[in-house]
Scaffold this motif. Structure first.
Motif, PDB file in Angstrom:
ATOM      1  N   GLU A 118       0.834  -1.197   0.000  1.00  0.00           N
ATOM      2  CA  GLU A 118       0.000   0.000   0.000  1.00  0.00           C
ATOM      3  C   GLU A 118       0.872   1.252   0.000  1.00  0.00           C
ATOM      4  O   GLU A 118       1.773   1.395   0.819  1.00  0.00           O
ATOM      5  N   LEU A 119       0.605   2.172  -0.927  1.00  0.00           N
ATOM      6  CA  LEU A 119       1.304   3.446  -0.984  1.00  0.00           C
ATOM      7  C   LEU A 119       0.442   4.504  -0.297  1.00  0.00           C
ATOM      8  O   LEU A 119      -0.696   4.751  -0.695  1.00  0.00           O
ATOM      9  N   ILE A 120       0.994   5.101   0.755  1.00  0.00           N
ATOM     10  CA  ILE A 120       0.237   6.025   1.593  1.00  0.00           C
ATOM     11  C   ILE A 120       0.819   7.426   1.470  1.00  0.00           C
ATOM     12  O   ILE A 120       2.003   7.637   1.753  1.00  0.00           O
ATOM     13  N   PRO A 121       0.034   8.438   1.046  1.00  0.00           N
ATOM     14  CA  PRO A 121       0.546   9.806   1.065  1.00  0.00           C
ATOM     15  C   PRO A 121       0.788  10.244   2.505  1.00  0.00           C
ATOM     16  O   PRO A 121       0.050   9.853   3.408  1.00  0.00           O
ATOM     17  N   GLY A 122       1.830  11.027   2.716  1.00  0.00           N
ATOM     18  CA  GLY A 122       2.067  11.487   4.086  1.00  0.00           C
ATOM     19  C   GLY A 122       3.511  11.725   4.464  1.00  0.00           C
ATOM     20  O   GLY A 122       3.789  12.404   5.456  1.00  0.00           O
ATOM     21  N   ALA A 123       4.460  11.199   3.680  1.00  0.00           N
ATOM     22  CA  ALA A 123       5.867  11.401   4.052  1.00  0.00           C
ATOM     23  C   ALA A 123       6.273  12.869   3.944  1.00  0.00           C
ATOM     24  O   ALA A 123       7.132  13.337   4.691  1.00  0.00           O
TER      25      ALA A 123
END
Length: 362
Positions: A118-123
């Motif tokens: 899963e690729l999660i936006p937020g870094a």
């Protein structure tokens, strides 16, 4: 101190529900590892941190990146294949990525290469929040950058002549800063005179300096950290209207500086300066915010702006500009800018030491 930054990234990863964080922007890679380079990645998992670099940068990476905190890798396959392998090795099922800077094509490539992860936006948000609070080493870098900027201002006042162009003046500032320790300019130098000074972000022209206000907005960069300062002088003699305008800008800036302290609502600082300008008869002539955060990016959080939420307050470690201005379209403009920070003990520190009294040249 890089270990401390990695620890805080891992704490934020848990809040985002991510098993790993993929850092792709060169600013945040430098912030976390100390290495200034492009075309590489930092990958942080719960147990390990990796820096990926190609042949062009591997020697510098081995020299500058702390080996007890990072495993330095020069992939013999593509970067994305190597990253996918490292994620598998660390049993990472979800990855936070830098959504503010990662290109769509790279995102699509990672989605293909990482399979069911899963690729999660937020870094980006993780890094932005970390950089919001500067430590002593970051303060020292900004102090050095601003000292070069102050010296450049002193220099330009000594060498300006009526025969110089705005571009000449901008280049003189940039050359001086570069020669005296700046890595480069913190942003595109502004040096605009006469009628062009009414443009807050005017571009230096290849024309001789015009009589009237001459606004110089410039900054150096040391260890990746920016400085930002604006001073406006008068070329020739200031008339009564110009003196009144300048005096109003300076009064607004000094009042804001006097008001600023730890814990204030950031938008209130803007109002202090804006009310002075509006009440002096210049309503509508101060069209930008009072200030913005400064760090490795020239524009960071927090912001001294009218529209920021009430809960955004000035905290220890924040570094922000204080730069009121008045701009009268078609005539002239004036801005005075210092850079302040809230030190670890809560005291306010002004990085800027250049004089502010009205200066007339030629």
């Amino acid at each position: 101190f890089f270990m401390g930054r990695l620890t805080r990234v891992r704490e934020k990863m848990k809040l985002f529900g991510a098993d790993a964080a993929l850092i792709s922007s060169n600013v945040n890679i430098r912030y976390l590892s100390g290495l200034d380079y492009t075309d590489g990645y930092v990958l942080i998992t719960a147990r390990k941190a990796y820096l990926l670099a190609d042949f062009r940068y591997i020697e510098a990476a081995k020299e500058r990146v702390p080996k007890d905190e990072f495993e330095i890798i020069m992939p013999d396959t593509s970067m994305s294949v190597c990253l996918a392998s490292l994620l598998d090795e660390n049993e990472a099922r979800s990855v936070a990525f830098e959504d503010k800077t990662l290109s769509f094509s790279d995102f699509e490539r990672f989605k293909r290469m990482f399979g069911d992860k899963e690729l999660i936006p937020g870094a980006s948000e993780m890094a932005d929040e970390l950089r919001l609070y500067k430590d002593e080493s970051e303060f020292e870098a900004i102090i050095k950058a601003q000292s070069i900027t102050d010296a450049a201002y002193k220099h330009i006042l000594e060498v300006l002549t009526p025969d110089m162009t705005e571009i000449d003046a901008a280049l003189e500032l940039e050359f001086y800063m570069r020669k005296h320790g700046s890595e480069g300019t913190a942003f595109e130098t502004i040096a605009v005179s006469g009628t062009a000074s009414s443009r807050p972000h005017g571009v230096p022209r290849n024309v001789r300096l015009e009589k009237g206000f001459f606004t110089m907005d410039f900054g150096a960069k040391v260890d990746g950290y920016c400085s930002d300062m604006t001073r406006t002088v008068v070329l020739g003699k200031a008339d009564a209207d110009m003196k009144r305008l300048y005096r109003t800008v300076l009064e607004a800036q000094l009042a804001a500086l006097d008001f600023i302290r730890e814990g204030i609502c950031c938008r209130d600082a803007d109002l202090v300066a804006r009310n002075i300008i509006d009440n002096a008869g210049y309503r509508g002539c101060f069209g930008h915010s009072l200030g913005h955060g400064v760090g490795m990016y020239i524009h960071e959080s927090p912001s001294f702006a009218r529209r920021v939420p009430e809960n955004i307050r000035l905290e220890r470690g924040n570094v922000v500009t204080v730069e009121p201005g008045i701009y009268i379209e078609g005539r002239y403009g004036c801005r005075i800018e210092d850079m302040i920070g809230v030190k670890p003990d809560g005291s306010i520190f002004n990085f800027t030491h250049s004089p502010k009294e009205l200066t007339e040249l030629f």
